[in-house]
Design a protein around this motif. Structure first.
Motif, PDB file in Angstrom:
ATOM      1  N   UNK A  37      39.670  20.075  18.878  1.00  0.00           N
ATOM      2  CA  UNK A  37      40.961  19.762  18.106  1.00  0.00           C
ATOM      3  C   UNK A  37      41.686  21.274  18.103  1.00  0.00           C
ATOM      4  N   UNK A  38      42.379  21.382  19.213  1.00  0.00           N
ATOM      5  CA  UNK A  38      43.141  22.837  18.937  1.00  0.00           C
ATOM      6  C   UNK A  38      44.929  21.851  18.970  1.00  0.00           C
ATOM      7  N   UNK A  39      45.054  21.717  17.558  1.00  0.00           N
ATOM      8  CA  UNK A  39      46.154  20.879  17.660  1.00  0.00           C
ATOM      9  C   UNK A  39      47.923  21.630  18.461  1.00  0.00           C
ATOM     10  N   UNK A  40      47.502  22.605  17.819  1.00  0.00           N
ATOM     11  CA  UNK A  40      49.375  23.581  18.754  1.00  0.00           C
ATOM     12  C   UNK A  40      48.731  23.446  20.066  1.00  0.00           C
ATOM     13  N   UNK A  41      48.663  22.826  20.690  1.00  0.00           N
ATOM     14  CA  UNK A  41      48.282  22.178  21.959  1.00  0.00           C
ATOM     15  C   UNK A  41      49.241  20.940  21.952  1.00  0.00           C
ATOM     16  N   UNK A  42      49.401  19.975  20.902  1.00  0.00           N
ATOM     17  CA  UNK A  42      50.232  18.733  21.314  1.00  0.00           C
ATOM     18  C   UNK A  42      51.163  18.823  19.640  1.00  0.00           C
ATOM     19  N   UNK A  43      51.404  20.305  19.484  1.00  0.00           N
ATOM     20  CA  UNK A  43      52.694  20.654  19.046  1.00  0.00           C
ATOM     21  C   UNK A  43      54.035  20.571  19.709  1.00  0.00           C
TER      22      UNK A  43
ATOM     23  N   UNK B 206      42.307   8.791  26.834  1.00  0.00           N
ATOM     24  CA  UNK B 206      40.686   7.681  27.177  1.00  0.00           C
ATOM     25  C   UNK B 206      41.739   6.910  27.627  1.00  0.00           C
ATOM     26  N   UNK B 207      42.636   6.767  27.374  1.00  0.00           N
ATOM     27  CA  UNK B 207      42.923   4.904  28.085  1.00  0.00           C
ATOM     28  C   UNK B 207      44.346   5.378  29.267  1.00  0.00           C
ATOM     29  N   UNK B 208      44.314   6.827  29.040  1.00  0.00           N
ATOM     30  CA  UNK B 208      45.586   7.105  30.701  1.00  0.00           C
ATOM     31  C   UNK B 208      44.813   7.026  32.163  1.00  0.00           C
ATOM     32  N   UNK B 209      43.578   8.076  31.298  1.00  0.00           N
ATOM     33  CA  UNK B 209      42.103   8.909  32.001  1.00  0.00           C
ATOM     34  C   UNK B 209      43.316  10.580  32.013  1.00  0.00           C
ATOM     35  N   UNK B 210      44.269  10.823  31.774  1.00  0.00           N
ATOM     36  CA  UNK B 210      45.045  12.075  31.570  1.00  0.00           C
ATOM     37  C   UNK B 210      43.462  13.087  30.619  1.00  0.00           C
ATOM     38  N   UNK B 211      43.710  14.607  31.261  1.00  0.00           N
ATOM     39  CA  UNK B 211      42.988  15.289  31.115  1.00  0.00           C
ATOM     40  C   UNK B 211      43.488  15.668  30.052  1.00  0.00           C
ATOM     41  N   UNK B 212      42.493  16.011  28.694  1.00  0.00           N
ATOM     42  CA  UNK B 212      43.034  16.083  27.580  1.00  0.00           C
ATOM     43  C   UNK B 212      42.881  17.435  26.729  1.00  0.00           C
ATOM     44  N   UNK B 213      44.183  17.901  25.767  1.00  0.00           N
ATOM     45  CA  UNK B 213      44.789  18.803  25.987  1.00  0.00           C
ATOM     46  C   UNK B 213      44.095  20.925  26.149  1.00  0.00           C
ATOM     47  N   UNK B 214      42.720  20.373  25.238  1.00  0.00           N
ATOM     48  CA  UNK B 214      41.836  21.215  25.207  1.00  0.00           C
ATOM     49  C   UNK B 214      40.184  20.756  25.041  1.00  0.00           C
ATOM     50  N   UNK B 215      40.114  21.425  25.984  1.00  0.00           N
ATOM     51  CA  UNK B 215      38.975  20.936  26.833  1.00  0.00           C
ATOM     52  C   UNK B 215      37.562  21.682  25.981  1.00  0.00           C
TER      53      UNK B 215
END
Length: 333
Positions: free
Chosen positions: A125-131, A298-307
């Motif tokens: 949960x590093x939210x800066x990556x989705x802001x 999870x639905x799209x198979x996209x890599x998570x913003x922070x792994x």
């Protein structure tokens, strides 16, 4: 055609409630079980989602084994993350865990190795990556970026006032203090925005009590010769989060004051000598939450913003900074 994703919540405090609501607000995410050692907290969150008593647990291992789950959200104190993540990976459950992944580097490597052998997706949960403001800043340093020469970042909060007496100031549960808990967000944002590779760290810190850092300055040295100076102060009266990226073409300045919607961050871009583009924070509070992004991945198979990989580097940097502060020596990575 959408398929529902059944999610269990491990830790029913403020963060657990917030992420659970974000998941439940999506088309596909469903909160189907909750667990907390505090039975009242578990029951309170369960009631918000209309869960029956049999889907409300005081032992996360029972929830893992008995509930029909696709994924879990983990928002417990840092010291519990390792076992809760490892047990979830054993069952191939997808995982959204609050930062930090863990605070011990060896445990992080063990999680990484187990995740590589599992079918689980793990998002930290590093939210800066989705802001939006940080996404826009990152665009400057993609493709053919100007060379970054210097970075300065500062975080001040009344963290001590809010956290004193809680598990966050208990070393056994938290693994550290203000840098471990909060300043790591700045470090993660700097690494993500710039793509630079750290090579060594030196730091000075003040400790509120043994192992609980309350203020300090750390310098990260990068392989291109640039440096980032990061300052944290946990006993301020105001909340300020600021970043200054100086590159060969100009600069970026991100300014933030407080966490409320009325106190959004702004992004200023310099080309040459003129602050010629000032952009309001691009609707920070309209950006998707971590729970929403988790379900989308999870639905799209996209890599998570922070792994996990991102988190391993973060744990290494925080540990290096603490070691440098305690030894008075530069720590090479």
């Amino acid at each position: 055609m959408h398929s529902e994703i059944s999610v269990g919540v491990v830790g029913c405090g403020t963060l657990g409630e917030r992420l659970a609501k974000q998941v439940a607000g999506t088309v596909d995410g469903q909160i189907t079980a909750v667990t907390d050692v505090n039975e009242e907290s578990a029951q309170a969150l369960a009631s918000q989602f209309g869960l029956p008593a049999e889907e409300t647990y005081s032992d996360y291992t029972r929830m893992y084994s008995e509930a029909d789950l696709d994924a879990v959200i983990i928002t417990t104190p840092h010291c519990f993350h390792y076992e809760q993540i490892m047990d979830a990976l054993e069952l191939d459950l997808d995982i959204l865990t609050e930062k930090p992944l863990v605070t011990d580097l060896d445990e992080a490597f063990e999680i990484s190795e187990k995740a590589d052998r599992s079918e689980s997706m793990v998002m930290v949960g590093f939210q800066r990556r989705i802001q939006s403001v940080f996404k826009r800043a990152r665009e400057r340093y993609q493709t053919t970026p100007p060379e970054i020469r210097y970075i300065d970042a500062t975080l001040t909060e009344h963290w001590l006032e809010l956290k004193d007496g809680t598990w966050r100031t208990d070393l056994e549960y938290s693994g550290g203090g203000f840098f471990t808990d909060a300043v790591r967000h700045l470090i993660d944002a700097i690494l993500w925005v710039t793509g630079l590779t750290p090579t060594k760290v030196d730091a000075t810190m003040d400790f509120y009590r043994e192992g609980i850092e309350s203020s300090g300055v750390m310098t990260i040295h990068f392989d291109n010769g640039a440096k980032a100076t990061i300052t944290g102060f946990a006993d301020a009266r105001t909340i300020r989060e600021e970043y200054y990226f100086c590159d060969e073409d100009g600069s970026l300045l991100i300014e933030g004051h407080g966490w409320d919607e009325s106190e959004r961050k702004t992004l200023k871009i310099v080309d040459g000598d003129t602050w010629d583009r000032t952009q309001p924070h691009l609707q920070q509070h309209s950006d998707p939450g971590k729970g929403e992004v988790f379900i989308e991945c999870l639905q799209t198979g996209r890599e998570p913003p922070a792994s996990i990989e991102n988190s391993v580097k973060m744990i290494e940097l925080i540990q290096a900074a603490r070691d440098s502060a305690m030894s008075g020596e530069i720590v090479h990575l």
